[in-house]
Motif scaffolding. Structure first.
Motif, PDB file in Angstrom:
ATOM      1  N   GLN A 165     -25.502 -38.621  19.655  1.00  0.00           N
ATOM      2  CA  GLN A 165     -24.497 -38.198  20.493  1.00  0.00           C
ATOM      3  C   GLN A 165     -23.058 -38.458  20.463  1.00  0.00           C
ATOM      4  O   GLN A 165     -23.049 -39.809  20.144  1.00  0.00           O
ATOM      5  CB  GLN A 165     -24.864 -38.371  21.948  1.00  0.00           C
ATOM      6  N   ILE A 166     -22.209 -37.308  20.163  1.00  0.00           N
ATOM      7  CA  ILE A 166     -20.685 -37.948  20.197  1.00  0.00           C
ATOM      8  C   ILE A 166     -20.694 -37.856  21.687  1.00  0.00           C
ATOM      9  O   ILE A 166     -20.842 -37.333  22.665  1.00  0.00           O
ATOM     10  CB  ILE A 166     -19.889 -37.101  19.446  1.00  0.00           C
ATOM     11  N   LEU A 167     -19.607 -39.766  21.479  1.00  0.00           N
ATOM     12  CA  LEU A 167     -19.183 -39.879  22.431  1.00  0.00           C
ATOM     13  C   LEU A 167     -17.859 -38.989  23.251  1.00  0.00           C
ATOM     14  O   LEU A 167     -17.062 -39.216  22.754  1.00  0.00           O
ATOM     15  CB  LEU A 167     -18.980 -40.642  23.353  1.00  0.00           C
ATOM     16  N   VAL A 212     -16.770 -41.240  18.114  1.00  0.00           N
ATOM     17  CA  VAL A 212     -17.724 -42.799  18.200  1.00  0.00           C
ATOM     18  C   VAL A 212     -19.172 -41.676  18.349  1.00  0.00           C
ATOM     19  O   VAL A 212     -19.249 -40.791  19.662  1.00  0.00           O
ATOM     20  CB  VAL A 212     -17.682 -43.252  19.699  1.00  0.00           C
TER      21      VAL A 212
END
Lengths: 322, 322
Positions: B152-154, B147
């Motif tokens: 930014q990737i969580l 996601v």
């Protein structure tokens, strides 16, 4: 007094909650004014500007004492410009909220959705305890939500992030939802949804039940009737609340597998049920969440109540200024 | 040649994919080495260091030509320290991957989960087209996800964010999943899950079906058999794929109501089914997503294939350096 203040504004369909807050999120003073929805809500921004000026006068403070305004509003908002596409309860359509309020107050304004500022308030000064990854679920007349990741509220591609109430819980034959779909979580876990489940349950229940007696007396049931009956040991009421907790626990577990929150904060009127709701909710959540996801997630009841919005508004304003 | 390069590394259970990339994400050269899982995977970091040195020699380049390494690894990772708690397929347990690889290569190393770097690769150079809010779903032997919000990737509270495969699709009586739960999306939407659904379907089907004939011939069925039969007009195969698409569409719609992604990228071997999967998937998604959420979301098949990981690794490395 040298410390400057932020203004938090939380716009609802009937009242506008307002507060002055320090940069630490302490409420200096808070008050409410009525929401004037006449003439398509055109008077609202001036009402807010006037209310700020009157309050400053009352406190013997100059306008320079205020740094910025952070405001929550219902409806579809373009976050960067503070433009409201539509807010049905208020009467706004294509309303440039941020620009109007900046002109009328002379202060910088940041606008976000009302559920989001409540989540930010809980993160900053409430049940979030400063955690950076939070899921906030507000169980009121409807079901709202806010997702905070790395300390930032998620807005998504078109400001719709956090619409947890419209997760589909019943794929076929569910109750109609205000959004136009059927079977949404909101139809099961809102105060209205719980009342509906209770009314359906007493209609089909045999035998003796406190909830059924109450319904026969009053002719209707509220979510609070259900919680009160659960706390008095009524089985039928506990079954109703377990159904709500099952769907809510499943939805939160599914989201948590994707988002891995540190805190899951339950707010809104329904959260006053306390442990009667939290206990079955945790049970269902733990069944559906991955082990490591469940271990790192803590359920908490929101602590700020109606102040969450103005506090979150002040946090937004502070972020903007800094 | 003056432009410096980043190193992307994508560690799998059988091969390690490696590449040198420019700061624009162009692959200068890519290659693979076998994954040596002997002795608890202790040789892997040195194998990577040696492979980088050999490749530089082959290209007549000095070590100074490289800026940083971005690496994807399977398992549970503490992102900030690059520490691997456990990676069962590799044999690692409490392995300080980042520190080891930095010592052995003399380059700064950033580590993330393999599904996450694939998502970052697609965002940067693939189907994401630079969108900042993406949901990536990888349908392979298992179901993985990433996601991306605001670019930014969580990671979530304990690095578990993106575990989309373990969303519960069947709450009661579902098939057992590798994670220990039952009824996970992975048991329905992975290649393995689709093969299982197909095998169950032919067992209970009456009449004539291409899929059934194939099963009687071969004694088993793969996901590819299902797609091929769908493309040849077989109804039973279409029913199987529709069941997968229903649960996948529901899960993605529910997540999308909370995250409001701009792109939904479907990757992994199962995505080769193309429109045979995408068309029913979109249909079910649109039924369960809010109108504004569905309008702003575009489904795309991943375009980078096996290169997504090394490209996303280079993106991570570039973020770290900048």
């Amino acid at each position: 007094m040298t410390e400057k203040w932020y203004v938090g504004v939380d716009l609802g369909g009937t009242t506008i909650k307002m507060a002055f807050l320090t940069s630490y999120g302490e409420v200096v003073t808070k008050w409410e004014i009525p929401t004037n929805t006449e003439d398509g809500g055109i008077h609202i921004t001036m009402d807010i500007a006037k209310a700020i000026d009157y309050k400053l006068k009352e406190l013997n403070q100059e306008k320079q004492h205020l740094l910025a305004i952070g405001m929550g509003a219902p409806g579809f908002i373009e976050m960067e410009t503070g433009f409201i596409y539509q807010a049905v309860n208020i009467g706004w359509k294509d309303f440039p909220l941020k620009d109007r309020l900046e002109v009328e107050t002379g202060l910088p304004v940041t606008v976000d959705n009302d559920a989001n500022i409540a989540a930010l308030g809980e993160m900053w000064r409430g049940a979030g305890d400063g955690a950076k990854n939070l899921l906030c679920v507000t169980l009121g007349t409807g079901v709202g939500g806010g997702v905070i990741a790395n300390g930032q509220i998620l807005h998504g591609a078109s400001g719709m992030a956090g619409e947890i109430g419209h997760i589909t819980s019943i794929t076929t034959g569910g109750s109609p939802c205000n959004c136009g779909k059927t079977g949404c979580l909101e139809t099961i876990a809102s105060a209205t949804g719980i009342a509906r489940l209770a009314t359906e349950a007493v209609a089909s229940a045999d035998g003796n039940s406190m909830l059924k007696q109450l319904f026969d007396q009053k002719g209707d049931l509220t979510a609070k009737d259900v919680f009160d009956a659960v706390n008095k040991g009524d089985e039928l009421a506990a079954e109703v609340l377990d159904e709500t907790a099952f769907h809510l626990g499943l939805a939160i577990a599914n989201l948590s597998n994707a988002f891995n929150p540190e805190k899951i904060i339950i707010g809104g009127g329904v959260s006053r049920a306390g442990d009667a709701l939290l206990e079955p909710l945790k049970k269902h959540f733990e069944r559906f969440a991955l082990g490591r996801v469940a271990e790192s997630a803590e359920f908490k009841i929101a602590t700020l109540g109606n102040d969450a919005g103005v506090i979150g508004g002040a946090w937004l304003a502070k972020q903007k200024v800094n």
